[in-house]
Write an enzyme that holds these catalytic residues in place. Structure first.
Site, PDB file in Angstrom:
ATOM      1  N   CYS A 189       0.804  -1.234   0.000  1.00 51.61           N
ATOM      2  CA  CYS A 189       0.000   0.000   0.000  1.00 51.61           C
ATOM      3  C   CYS A 189       0.838   1.286   0.000  1.00 51.61           C
ATOM      4  O   CYS A 189       0.593   2.198  -0.796  1.00 51.61           O
ATOM      5  CB  CYS A 189      -0.946  -0.003   1.195  1.00 51.61           C
ATOM      6  SG  CYS A 189      -0.153  -0.477   2.724  1.00 51.61           S
TER       7      CYS A 189
ATOM      8  N   HIS B   9      -3.080   6.285   4.875  1.00 54.62           N
ATOM      9  CA  HIS B   9      -1.653   6.371   5.185  1.00 54.62           C
ATOM     10  C   HIS B   9      -1.103   7.746   4.751  1.00 54.62           C
ATOM     11  O   HIS B   9      -1.570   8.328   3.769  1.00 54.62           O
ATOM     12  CB  HIS B   9      -0.863   5.325   4.395  1.00 54.62           C
ATOM     13  CG  HIS B   9      -1.040   3.908   4.848  1.00 54.62           C
ATOM     14  ND1 HIS B   9      -1.757   3.538   5.950  1.00 54.62           N
ATOM     15  CD2 HIS B   9      -0.537   2.753   4.323  1.00 54.62           C
ATOM     16  CE1 HIS B   9      -1.700   2.219   6.092  1.00 54.62           C
ATOM     17  NE2 HIS B   9      -0.975   1.717   5.107  1.00 54.62           N
TER      18      HIS B   9
END
Ligand code: A2P
Length: 343
Positions: free
Chosen positions: A137, A250
């Protein structure tokens, strides 16, 4: 470009392996949201959730325990149940003639498995032998920012610090963050079971296993996967990965060094024009991307693009991206879309 290996031009039979997980559930809703040509959808998970129902296109679908027969007649498998499950079912999936897009790290660094971010290296997808890997990711979010700059300027070194949300550790870790945050607010001692330490009002270095060089697995994924996706084996990359008490987006502080002096406004313009990126940058009011800006959204937000005051050839930027969407499920569905006849 991909014409020889496109999906047949009919509604496809699609299986989601790990359909009840954080990424799996997002895969299922993205297939609906993006109107992917699904004729039949199979939701596969473990015995634990077999028999439970999910609503898809207004109809209930029963989750099945994964088994060999579940892959018969399937065109596409979107796998998101972890590396060991992907390894276990890979041959069965390939024998069934399906394309496997795998969200785990099991095959990412294999020479015969393309590692694809569609905005960065779509051409790599054509060389698959049945499996295409969806990158880590943080790496997906990072390469979206690096690619437009690397196409224009020769890139030498990238240093990254990450601020990774609970979602990266799965649906149970997200739930644990909520429960333990309530515990802290009620003056109870937060005791973690999913993550190694309580994330509530806390943060810790990413807990993936450490290598002999003292980097953790997550950091080495960023190093190795970035080079592979960018096609820059000599790019110098170093990362420090940190888990923070954010639910599902994130963030990354990124320092990029080029081989030559670069023009800051040109770099900003390249990022602004690049696909998948949104610039959130208001220097007057000191407002830059935050996880809440991108939660549930597709674009990666970039801001605070500036010259590194310590190095004439280096640029600093800050980015935030939804880990479950572009960092995982959306990227996987976008890879599958590369193989559709009509896009
Ligand atoms: P289940 O709900 O049955 O446990 P997450 O990463 O969010 O924790 O999600 C993991 C996903 O992988 C879930 O859908 C989970 O299903 C699935 N899964 C875990 N173990 C297995 C297994 N042995 N076989 C198939 N699916 C599994």
């Amino acid at each position: 470009m991909l014409s020889s290996i496109l999906f047949p031009d009919r509604p496809l039979t699609v299986a989601v392996l790990g359909a009840t997980g954080a990424v799996g559930e997002e895969l299922v809703s993205l297939l609906e949201e993006r109107n992917f040509p699904v004729g039949e959808l199979r939701l596969l998970a473990s015995k634990r959730s077999a028999g439970s129902l999910r609503v898809w296109r207004d109809k209930p679908i029963k989750v099945e325990e994964v088994n060999e027969a579940a892959f018969q007649g399937v065109d596409l498998v979107l796998a998101s149940a972890g590396g060991s499950i992907s390894r276990k079912w890979k041959e069965v999936i390939l024998s069934a003639g399906a394309l496997m897009i795998d969200n785990s790290s099991a095959f990412r660094m294999s020479a015969d498995v393309p590692l694809v971010v569609p905005e960065v290296n779509p051409e790599a997808a054509a060389n698959h032998k049945g499996v295409i890997a969806n990158p880590n990711c943080t790496t997906i979010l990072l390469t979206l920012a690096l690619a437009p700059l690397a196409r224009r300027f020769s890139m030498r070194r990238v240093l990254i610090s990450t601020y990774q949300s609970a979602s990266g550790a799965g649906a149970r870790a997200m739930e644990e963050l909520k429960v333990l945050s309530r515990d802290v607010l009620e003056d109870k001692k937060p005791i973690s079971e999913v993550l190694p330490y309580s994330l509530a009002f806390n943060l810790f270095l990413h807990n993936s296993p450490l290598a002999s060089n003292s980097y953790c697995e997550e950091e080495m994924k960023m190093v190795n996967e970035t080079k592979k996706i960018m096609g820059l084996p000599d790019l110098l990359v170093s990362a420090t990965c940190v888990r923070v008490p954010v639910l599902r987006a994130h963030s990354e502080a990124v320092n990029i060094e080029f081989d030559q002096v670069f023009d800051l406004e040109e770099a900003r313009h390249l990022l602004k024009e690049a696909p998948g990126i949104e610039i959130i940058e208001d220097f007057e009011s000191n407002r830059f991307p935050m996880p809440v800006d991108v939660t549930g959204r597709d674009l990666v937000a970039i801001g605070r693009i500036r010259k590194d005051i310590s190095h004439p050839n280096a640029l600093e930027l800050w980015l935030c991206g939804d880990q479950i969407r572009k960092g995982a499920a959306l990227n996987a569905v976008q890879i599958a879309e590369l193989f559709l006849t009509r896009r």
